[in-house]
Each structure stands twice: as C-alpha cells, then as structure tokens.
Scaffold this motif. Structure first.
Motif, PDB file in Angstrom:
ATOM      1  N   ARG A  89       3.015   8.124  -6.639  1.00 34.98           N
ATOM      2  CA  ARG A  89       2.815   6.814  -5.995  1.00 34.98           C
ATOM      3  C   ARG A  89       1.634   6.851  -5.037  1.00 34.98           C
ATOM      4  O   ARG A  89       0.793   5.949  -5.036  1.00 34.98           O
ATOM      5  N   ARG A 105      -1.696   6.967  -7.019  1.00 45.15           N
ATOM      6  CA  ARG A 105      -2.093   5.691  -7.628  1.00 45.15           C
ATOM      7  C   ARG A 105      -2.620   4.715  -6.583  1.00 45.15           C
ATOM      8  O   ARG A 105      -3.586   3.976  -6.834  1.00 45.15           O
ATOM      9  N   GLU A 106      -1.991   4.697  -5.413  1.00 47.54           N
ATOM     10  CA  GLU A 106      -2.455   3.782  -4.368  1.00 47.54           C
ATOM     11  C   GLU A 106      -3.810   4.210  -3.830  1.00 47.54           C
ATOM     12  O   GLU A 106      -4.714   3.391  -3.647  1.00 47.54           O
ATOM     13  N   GLU A 110      -7.132   3.393  -5.618  1.00 51.01           N
ATOM     14  CA  GLU A 110      -7.616   2.015  -5.538  1.00 51.01           C
ATOM     15  C   GLU A 110      -8.214   1.693  -4.180  1.00 51.01           C
ATOM     16  O   GLU A 110      -8.444   0.533  -3.846  1.00 51.01           O
ATOM     17  N   PRO A 128      -7.319  -1.572   0.180  1.00 49.26           N
ATOM     18  CA  PRO A 128      -7.167  -1.572  -1.281  1.00 49.26           C
ATOM     19  C   PRO A 128      -8.142  -2.542  -1.952  1.00 49.26           C
ATOM     20  O   PRO A 128      -8.364  -3.658  -1.475  1.00 49.26           O
ATOM     21  N   LYS A 138       1.703  -2.798   6.314  1.00 51.91           N
ATOM     22  CA  LYS A 138       0.773  -3.795   5.777  1.00 51.91           C
ATOM     23  C   LYS A 138       0.846  -5.066   6.632  1.00 51.91           C
ATOM     24  O   LYS A 138       1.688  -5.198   7.523  1.00 51.91           O
ATOM     25  N   ARG A 190       5.124   2.800   4.854  1.00 52.02           N
ATOM     26  CA  ARG A 190       3.920   2.081   4.431  1.00 52.02           C
ATOM     27  C   ARG A 190       3.844   0.802   5.247  1.00 52.02           C
ATOM     28  O   ARG A 190       4.786  -0.002   5.258  1.00 52.02           O
TER      29      ARG A 190
END
Length: 259
Positions: A56, A59-60, A63, A80, A186, A184
């Motif tokens: 995970r 993949r993050e 980007e 991102p 955001k 995480r």
C-alpha cells in the motif's frame, strides 16, 4: 473347581499410573503441536500484514510529485499526482487566470493544483509567482483545453519545464507513526512544517497499520535530480505483544521524475 481370578490392588495402581503417564505425554504432545500451529499461523499473518502494508505504501508513494516528498523519520509527506499533461505556452501577463494545455487522456477533466518544475524550491510555502498554483481545473475536451484557476484567482509561474510538463496534484498527504499505529492524514491544506496542524480524528485521519513496534517506522527520501529519480526508503516492524516475536520490513520505492 477353578477359583475366580481378578486384579490385585497393586496391579490396579500400576495400570492407573501407566495410563496417567500416557495421558500426560499425549496431552503435552497435542498441546505443543497445537501451539506450534497457532504460532505458525500468527507468523504468517504478521508476514502477510507486512506485505500488505508495504504494498500500500509503495503504490501511494509512486504517485507522489517527486519534489514534494519530505520526511523526518517517523513521518513522510507528499502531494499525490492526479493528472499530468503538457502546456502549449505559459502566459507572460502579470496576473494570468488560465493557460492552454494538451487535453488529458480521454478528454477528461480534473482539478487540483498545477505544479510546474519547482526543483530546489519549497512547494509548501505558497508564493505567487511560484511553482505551485492555487486550486485550478483542467477542462474536458480535445485537442487543446484551458487550465483555469478557480474563483477568478490568478497565478504566474516563475520557472518553465524543459519538457513543457505540468502536473495536477491534490492537497498534501502525510503518513506518521503514533504508538503502535501508522496513520494517514489528509484534508489539512498546505503547512510550512512537516507534521504541523494534522487532523486528530476521522475523516482527516485514518489507520493504515496497527501492531507496530514503538518508534520502528523510519522514512528516508533521496530527492530527485535531472539525472535520476527520487527514491523513498522505509522500514517498520510488526510486533506480537503476547509472544514478543517481531517481523521487520525494509522497502525502497522509486518515484518517477519527468520535470
């Protein structure tokens, strides 16, 4: 006439003792075998969890806008990428509100902040002129479409891309360890310092991993240059509180760089 035969008390005691020994050995053997199966299953679960967490994160991070990556050990932050294309020419006016660009694949639209080049500059301290724009939108269509800054805002870019490349990025995302959890974060906007004013609850904060050994997460960033890609290395350790067994993971992620 034959006399009736039976067991003496001594014989009965000996039989009971032998049966007790056999039962004890059998129970011990079965218990150890069951414990071995449970321990093996727990190790496999930790290994699988480590692989899932690592995949995970990989993949993050792939980007990420390469020059937006910054880390301080237990935390890492990046912007991102949601879309990318090439511009036809940046306006030279003092306060441009838009510019022309090649349409996105499929003629789709997208929104975010436009980032152009910006190597050697701090993207998190917003400036106009600067490499990072205010919120903007790429219109749908083909072959050329306008990229317009939201709500009548204007922005002038202080550098140009050698490949006339621009990226559309969302607001930053942060990964940070706290105790046994990796969170995480955001939807907190641009912050000058890594870890400043992060959300303390859902939906701005979500759990990525649990069961981590305290202070085991470490992020390291090798910045991108014009000759090589950025590389992010991270380590973490999953620990079993009951048994004390640990499973450590080390991974490197290459972040592609097209300035």
């Amino acid at each position: 006439m034959d006399r009736a035969r039976g067991f003496t008390l001594v014989e009965l005691v000996m039989v009971i003792m032998l049966m007790s020994i056999v039962a004890t050995v059998s129970v011990t053997f079965i218990g150890q075998a069951a414990r071995g199966v449970i321990d093996t299953g727990a190790r496999q679960q930790r290994a699988l969890a480590g692989i899932v967490i690592s995949e995970r994160l990989t993949r993050e991070l792939r980007e990420a806008l390469p020059n937006s990556l910054r880390a301080n050990g237990a935390c890492i932050e990046w912007m991102p990428i949601v879309a990318a294309s090439t511009y036809e020419g940046l306006p030279t006016a003092a306060s441009p509100a838009s510019f022309q660009a090649v349409a996105l694949p499929g003629g789709s639209s997208a929104s975010g902040r436009v980032a152009i080049y910006g190597y050697g500059r701090d993207l998190y301290n917003y400036a106009n002129p600067g490499p990072l724009s205010p919120p903007a939108s790429v219109a749908a269509g083909s072959p050329l479409v306008p990229v317009t800054f939201d709500s009548g805002l204007t922005h002038r870019f202080n550098t140009r891309s050698p490949n006339q490349r621009f990226y559309l990025v969302t607001d930053p995302v942060t990964l940070c360890q706290s105790g046994q959890y990796l969170y995480r974060y955001k939807n907190y906007g641009l912050q000058p310092g890594l870890g400043d004013s992060l959300p303390t609850a859902m939906p701005g904060r979500e759990v990525v991993a649990a069961g981590l050994e305290a202070s085991s997460v470490a992020f390291r960033v090798t910045p991108a240059t014009l000759k090589r890609n950025a590389v992010v290395a991270f380590d973490f350790t999953l620990a079993d509180v009951a048994t004390g067994e640990k499973f450590s993971v080390s991974q490197e992620v290459q972040v592609r760089n097209v300035p």
